[in-house]
Design an enzyme around this catalytic site. Structure first.
Site, PDB file in Angstrom:
ATOM      1  N   GLY A   8       9.075   7.725   6.429  1.00 57.53           N
ATOM      2  CA  GLY A   8       8.368   6.413   6.710  1.00 57.53           C
ATOM      3  C   GLY A   8       9.052   5.517   7.338  1.00 57.53           C
ATOM      4  N   THR A  10      10.164   4.294  10.314  1.00 61.14           N
ATOM      5  CA  THR A  10       9.604   3.664  11.310  1.00 61.14           C
ATOM      6  C   THR A  10       8.304   2.659  10.946  1.00 61.14           C
ATOM      7  N   GLN A  12       6.635  -0.541   8.403  1.00 57.71           N
ATOM      8  CA  GLN A  12       7.038  -1.787   8.075  1.00 57.71           C
ATOM      9  C   GLN A  12       8.086  -1.937   6.828  1.00 57.71           C
ATOM     10  N   LEU A  85       8.338   6.732   1.503  1.00 56.28           N
ATOM     11  CA  LEU A  85       7.231   5.750   2.110  1.00 56.28           C
ATOM     12  C   LEU A  85       6.410   6.308   3.155  1.00 56.28           C
ATOM     13  N   GLY A  86       6.494   7.429   3.736  1.00 59.28           N
ATOM     14  CA  GLY A  86       5.686   7.998   4.729  1.00 59.28           C
ATOM     15  C   GLY A  86       4.321   7.937   4.163  1.00 59.28           C
ATOM     16  N   ALA A  87       3.310   7.616   4.946  1.00 63.00           N
ATOM     17  CA  ALA A  87       1.982   7.813   4.723  1.00 63.00           C
ATOM     18  C   ALA A  87       0.892   7.614   5.950  1.00 63.00           C
ATOM     19  N   MET A  88      -0.239   7.960   5.702  1.00 63.44           N
ATOM     20  CA  MET A  88      -1.358   7.463   6.692  1.00 63.44           C
ATOM     21  C   MET A  88      -1.770   6.348   5.707  1.00 63.44           C
ATOM     22  N   GLU A 134      -4.048   0.126  -4.551  1.00 61.81           N
ATOM     23  CA  GLU A 134      -5.278   0.674  -4.153  1.00 61.81           C
ATOM     24  C   GLU A 134      -5.926   1.660  -5.308  1.00 61.81           C
ATOM     25  N   TYR A 156      -7.683   7.622   0.672  1.00 57.25           N
ATOM     26  CA  TYR A 156      -6.476   7.176   0.599  1.00 57.25           C
ATOM     27  C   TYR A 156      -5.858   6.947  -0.884  1.00 57.25           C
ATOM     28  N   HIS A 186       1.592  -6.081   0.698  1.00 55.57           N
ATOM     29  CA  HIS A 186       2.692  -6.711   1.281  1.00 55.57           C
ATOM     30  C   HIS A 186       2.606  -6.709   2.656  1.00 55.57           C
TER      31      HIS A 186
HETATM   32  P1  NAP Z   1       3.313   1.700   7.689  1.00 47.29           P
HETATM   33  O1  NAP Z   1       3.880   0.750   8.195  1.00 47.29           O
HETATM   34  O2  NAP Z   1       1.915   2.251   8.050  1.00 47.29           O
HETATM   35  O3  NAP Z   1       4.264   2.794   7.788  1.00 47.29           O
HETATM   36  C1  NAP Z   1       3.960   4.312   7.337  1.00 47.29           C
HETATM   37  C2  NAP Z   1       5.030   5.406   7.760  1.00 47.29           C
HETATM   38  O4  NAP Z   1       4.718   6.462   7.419  1.00 47.29           O
HETATM   39  C3  NAP Z   1       5.389   4.997   9.601  1.00 47.29           C
HETATM   40  O5  NAP Z   1       6.933   5.206   9.573  1.00 47.29           O
HETATM   41  C4  NAP Z   1       4.841   6.539   9.800  1.00 47.29           C
HETATM   42  O6  NAP Z   1       5.252   6.747  11.251  1.00 47.29           O
HETATM   43  C5  NAP Z   1       5.066   7.172   8.584  1.00 47.29           C
HETATM   44  N1  NAP Z   1       4.110   8.614   8.670  1.00 47.29           N
HETATM   45  C6  NAP Z   1       2.770   8.477   8.774  1.00 47.29           C
HETATM   46  N2  NAP Z   1       2.264   9.919   8.807  1.00 47.29           N
HETATM   47  C7  NAP Z   1       3.477  10.780   8.655  1.00 47.29           C
HETATM   48  C8  NAP Z   1       3.766  11.996   8.677  1.00 47.29           C
HETATM   49  N3  NAP Z   1       2.800  12.930   8.704  1.00 47.29           N
HETATM   50  N4  NAP Z   1       4.968  12.478   8.072  1.00 47.29           N
HETATM   51  C9  NAP Z   1       6.083  11.521   8.363  1.00 47.29           C
HETATM   52  N5  NAP Z   1       6.016  10.047   8.183  1.00 47.29           N
HETATM   53  C10 NAP Z   1       4.660   9.566   8.650  1.00 47.29           C
HETATM   54  O7  NAP Z   1       3.374   1.733   5.981  1.00 47.29           O
HETATM   55  P2  NAP Z   1       3.800   0.407   5.122  1.00 47.29           P
HETATM   56  O8  NAP Z   1       3.019  -0.648   4.941  1.00 47.29           O
HETATM   57  O9  NAP Z   1       5.434   0.612   5.657  1.00 47.29           O
HETATM   58  O10 NAP Z   1       4.026   1.208   3.673  1.00 47.29           O
HETATM   59  C11 NAP Z   1       4.679   2.026   3.367  1.00 47.29           C
HETATM   60  C12 NAP Z   1       4.332   3.001   2.219  1.00 47.29           C
HETATM   61  O11 NAP Z   1       3.980   2.141   0.791  1.00 47.29           O
HETATM   62  C13 NAP Z   1       3.220   3.841   2.431  1.00 47.29           C
HETATM   63  O12 NAP Z   1       3.284   5.163   1.616  1.00 47.29           O
HETATM   64  C14 NAP Z   1       2.183   2.821   2.165  1.00 47.29           C
HETATM   65  O13 NAP Z   1       0.695   4.005   1.620  1.00 47.29           O
HETATM   66  C15 NAP Z   1       2.711   2.502   0.660  1.00 47.29           C
HETATM   67  N6  NAP Z   1       1.983   1.056   0.399  1.00 47.29           N
HETATM   68  C16 NAP Z   1       2.122   0.198   1.226  1.00 47.29           C
HETATM   69  C17 NAP Z   1       1.456  -1.166   0.730  1.00 47.29           C
HETATM   70  C18 NAP Z   1       1.428  -2.330   1.865  1.00 47.29           C
HETATM   71  O14 NAP Z   1       0.724  -3.380   1.335  1.00 47.29           O
HETATM   72  N7  NAP Z   1       2.199  -2.308   2.957  1.00 47.29           N
HETATM   73  C19 NAP Z   1       0.910  -1.318  -0.632  1.00 47.29           C
HETATM   74  C20 NAP Z   1       1.318  -0.065  -1.461  1.00 47.29           C
HETATM   75  C21 NAP Z   1       1.530   0.923  -0.927  1.00 47.29           C
HETATM   76  P3  NAP Z   1       4.900   6.646  12.485  1.00 47.29           P
HETATM   77  O15 NAP Z   1       5.606   5.077  12.766  1.00 47.29           O
HETATM   78  O16 NAP Z   1       5.263   7.427  13.546  1.00 47.29           O
HETATM   79  O17 NAP Z   1       3.352   6.169  12.521  1.00 47.29           O
HETATM   80  O1  G4F Z   2      -5.458  -5.245   5.322  1.00 53.95           O
HETATM   81  P1  G4F Z   2      -6.279  -4.072   4.739  1.00 53.95           P
HETATM   82  O2  G4F Z   2      -6.838  -3.093   5.668  1.00 53.95           O
HETATM   83  O3  G4F Z   2      -5.560  -3.458   3.495  1.00 53.95           O
HETATM   84  P2  G4F Z   2      -6.029  -2.641   1.990  1.00 53.95           P
HETATM   85  O4  G4F Z   2      -7.124  -1.892   2.480  1.00 53.95           O
HETATM   86  O5  G4F Z   2      -5.991  -3.806   0.997  1.00 53.95           O
HETATM   87  O6  G4F Z   2      -4.834  -1.494   2.095  1.00 53.95           O
HETATM   88  C1  G4F Z   2      -3.364  -1.966   2.156  1.00 53.95           C
HETATM   89  O7  G4F Z   2      -3.037  -2.502   0.875  1.00 53.95           O
HETATM   90  C2  G4F Z   2      -2.772  -1.453  -0.050  1.00 53.95           C
HETATM   91  C3  G4F Z   2      -2.323  -2.025  -1.319  1.00 53.95           C
HETATM   92  O8  G4F Z   2      -3.408  -2.291  -2.197  1.00 53.95           O
HETATM   93  C4  G4F Z   2      -2.167  -0.224   0.653  1.00 53.95           C
HETATM   94  F1  G4F Z   2      -1.694   0.850  -0.384  1.00 53.95           F
HETATM   95  C5  G4F Z   2      -2.590   0.164   2.027  1.00 53.95           C
HETATM   96  O9  G4F Z   2      -1.606   1.319   2.449  1.00 53.95           O
HETATM   97  C6  G4F Z   2      -2.604  -0.782   2.872  1.00 53.95           C
HETATM   98  O10 G4F Z   2      -1.213  -1.282   3.299  1.00 53.95           O
HETATM   99  O11 G4F Z   2      -7.552  -4.679   4.253  1.00 53.95           O
HETATM  100  C7  G4F Z   2      -7.667  -5.806   3.116  1.00 53.95           C
HETATM  101  C8  G4F Z   2      -9.094  -6.202   2.883  1.00 53.95           C
HETATM  102  C9  G4F Z   2      -9.952  -5.044   2.703  1.00 53.95           C
HETATM  103  O12 G4F Z   2     -10.948  -5.407   1.609  1.00 53.95           O
HETATM  104  C10 G4F Z   2     -10.827  -5.012   4.098  1.00 53.95           C
HETATM  105  O13 G4F Z   2     -12.223  -4.431   3.786  1.00 53.95           O
HETATM  106  O14 G4F Z   2      -9.540  -6.839   4.059  1.00 53.95           O
HETATM  107  C11 G4F Z   2     -10.758  -6.442   4.345  1.00 53.95           C
HETATM  108  N1  G4F Z   2     -11.139  -6.672   5.654  1.00 53.95           N
HETATM  109  C12 G4F Z   2     -12.053  -7.395   6.346  1.00 53.95           C
HETATM  110  N2  G4F Z   2     -12.127  -7.443   7.607  1.00 53.95           N
HETATM  111  C13 G4F Z   2     -10.552  -6.212   6.902  1.00 53.95           C
HETATM  112  C14 G4F Z   2     -11.160  -6.445   8.010  1.00 53.95           C
HETATM  113  N3  G4F Z   2      -9.716  -5.079   6.907  1.00 53.95           N
HETATM  114  C15 G4F Z   2      -9.143  -4.684   7.968  1.00 53.95           C
HETATM  115  N4  G4F Z   2      -8.007  -3.754   7.986  1.00 53.95           N
HETATM  116  N5  G4F Z   2      -9.848  -5.004   9.217  1.00 53.95           N
HETATM  117  C16 G4F Z   2     -10.750  -5.963   9.025  1.00 53.95           C
HETATM  118  O15 G4F Z   2     -11.158  -6.459  10.186  1.00 53.95           O
END
Ligand code: NAP
Ligand code: G4F
Length: 371
Positions: A8, A10, A12, A85-88, A134, A156, A186
């Site tokens: 992951g 590429t 954030q 960190l890679g994930a959908m 989540e 998810y 974050h």
């Molecule tokens: P992100 O911006 O969506 O990045 C996800 C990364 O995973 C990208 O590099 C993506 O590649 C890659 N990826 C997706 N499918 C893949 C596959 N099949 N094989 C290999 N790589 C793949 O997510 P992020 O916000 O940086 O989050 C990083 C990790 O922390 C994730 O696992 C997420 O679930 C977890 N997380 C995030 C948050 C948050 O608030 N940001 C909070 C808790 C946990 P592409 O660039 O090609 O799409």
């Molecule tokens: O920004 P969100 O899509 O983030 P969500 O669902 O909290 O997930 C993110 O944080 C998780 C950690 O708790 C990570 F694991 C996950 O990978 C991701 O990074 O939505 C935040 C809130 C939700 O309650 C959603 O229903 O915002 C609400 N929301 C309201 N309007 C919206 C929208 N979310 C999105 N994406 N788009 C809207 O138009």
């Protein structure tokens, strides 16, 4: 020199973590997916020509759904640390692609763990798993700690719960060093454009310069604990430097509604907003606008609700207690929500200005639709 492998890279967090580890002197290997267009915008500034002897940033093609590729890369690189960190990572999209989310987010870690074992690296390679708040879903306790029971509310969240438990199981079964970072939301200027914070800051910037009129959102009442990604990647690294593997909540211990995040974002542009109406009829309306460079007008409706953004099951409230991370890792969030919002709005405004400059120079440009 320590070697780290980041899946992951590429994304954030991948971008911020790679920068952090390079700053600490690591050799950083990253797995990127093959795409039909370049997908390395977030990490291009870290790239060095591999023909230079001192190159410490190396990208490999790969995919978490491809065991053979994961096995080969881990055996070749022999990393000291793996950051998975890679994930959908989009919660709403996981309702549309549940099987794919499970394959990447749950099975992806299992493939890594088995690859480490097959390569004979169980006692050498330390592993960080990107677990998530989540998993708390319908929260059973406020605030949430490492001991709070999980109750995921999306495909998810369920997939990530499998990964959390397989990490714990392999730690106990094979004495492997695997830590779960239970990270709360974050954000940053590098946040994907379809997550709610970036969707808001990006749309507000477009509206300020007359490129958009309405921001369509879903549930404005949802509350999230929002921190800055550059703070959170430091906690990931610290977890792998401990004597023992463990699980840690990483959060700010402050929760805010989506509605209030929008108010803060528009405030940065000199706009005071008020909200009127209930549920799907709720609107965000401009009360006043103090910056003459921006095209907002009093009584302009800038936010409306589109129920397509509602989720079949929602996570209403997240707020994390990071006391354990503070005590054991010496980690605390540094960036306030106010600073985060300002940074994101300012960065999006700069991006829009650049787009407009290109347009004024007669270059073809394209503004993707909101998603
Ligand atoms: P992100 O911006 O969506 O990045 C996800 C990364 O995973 C990208 O590099 C993506 O590649 C890659 N990826 C997706 N499918 C893949 C596959 N099949 N094989 C290999 N790589 C793949 O997510 P992020 O916000 O940086 O989050 C990083 C990790 O922390 C994730 O696992 C997420 O679930 C977890 N997380 C995030 C948050 C948050 O608030 N940001 C909070 C808790 C946990 P592409 O660039 O090609 O799409
Ligand atoms: O920004 P969100 O899509 O983030 P969500 O669902 O909290 O997930 C993110 O944080 C998780 C950690 O708790 C990570 F694991 C996950 O990978 C991701 O990074 O939505 C935040 C809130 C939700 O309650 C959603 O229903 O915002 C609400 N929301 C309201 N309007 C919206 C929208 N979310 C999105 N994406 N788009 C809207 O138009």
């Amino acid at each position: 020199m320590k070697k780290a492998l980041i899946t992951g890279i590429t994304g954030q967090d991948g971008a911020y973590l790679a920068e952090h580890l390079l700053g600490l002197g690591y050799e950083v290997h990253g797995i990127k997916r093959r795409a039909s267009l370049f997908n390395t915008d977030r990490i291009d500034h870290l790239y060095t020509d591999l023909h230079q002897d001192a190159a410490r940033f190396i990208l490999h093609y790969g995919d978490l759904t491809d065991s053979s590729n994961i096995i080969r890369l881990i055996a070749e690189i022999q990393p000291d640390e793996i950051y998975n960190l890679g994930a959908m990572s989009h919660v709403q999209v996981s309702f549309s692609e549940p099987e794919y989310a499970a394959n990447v987010d749950a099975m992806g870690l299992l493939r890594i763990l088995e690859a480490v074992r097959l390569a004979g690296l169980s006692q050498k390679t330390r592993i960080y798993q990107a677990s998530t708040s989540e998993m708390y879903g319908m929260v059973q306790q406020i605030p949430q700690t490492e001991k709070t029971p999980f109750y995921p509310r999306s495909p998810y969240g369920v997939a990530k719960l499998y990964a959390y438990w397989i990490a714990v199981n392999y730690r106990e079964a094979y004495n492997m060093f695997i830590s779960n970072g239970i990270l709360f939301n974050h954000e940053s200027p590098l946040r994907g454009e379809t997550f709610v914070t970036r969707k808001i800051t990006r749309a507000a910037a477009h509206m300020a310069l007359g490129l958009d009129k309405t921001l369509w959102l879903g549930n404005l009442n949802a509350k999230r604990d929002w921190g800055h990604a550059k703070d959170y990647v430091k906690a990931m690294h610290l977890m792998l430097q401990q004597d023992q593997a463990d699980d840690f909540v990483v959060a700010t211990n402050r929760t805010t509604t989506v509605r209030h995040f929008a108010i803060m974002a528009f405030q940065r542009l000199g706009v005071e907003l008020r909200f009127e109406g209930q549920n799907e009829q709720e609107t965000g309306i401009v009360v006043s606008s103090s910056n003459p460079d921006f095209v907002f007008t009093p009584e302009q409706i800038v936010i409306r609700i589109d129920p397509k953004y509602y989720r079949p099951t929602e996570v209403d409230l997240l707020i994390g207690d990071y006391a354990k991370a503070k005590e054991k890792l010496g980690w605390e969030p540094q960036v306030s929500l106010e600073t985060l919002v300002e940074e994101m709005v300012d960065a999006d405004l700069e991006l829009v200005k650049r787009t407009l400059t290109l347009k004024n120079q007669g270059l073809k440009f394209y503004i993707p639709q909101q998603q």
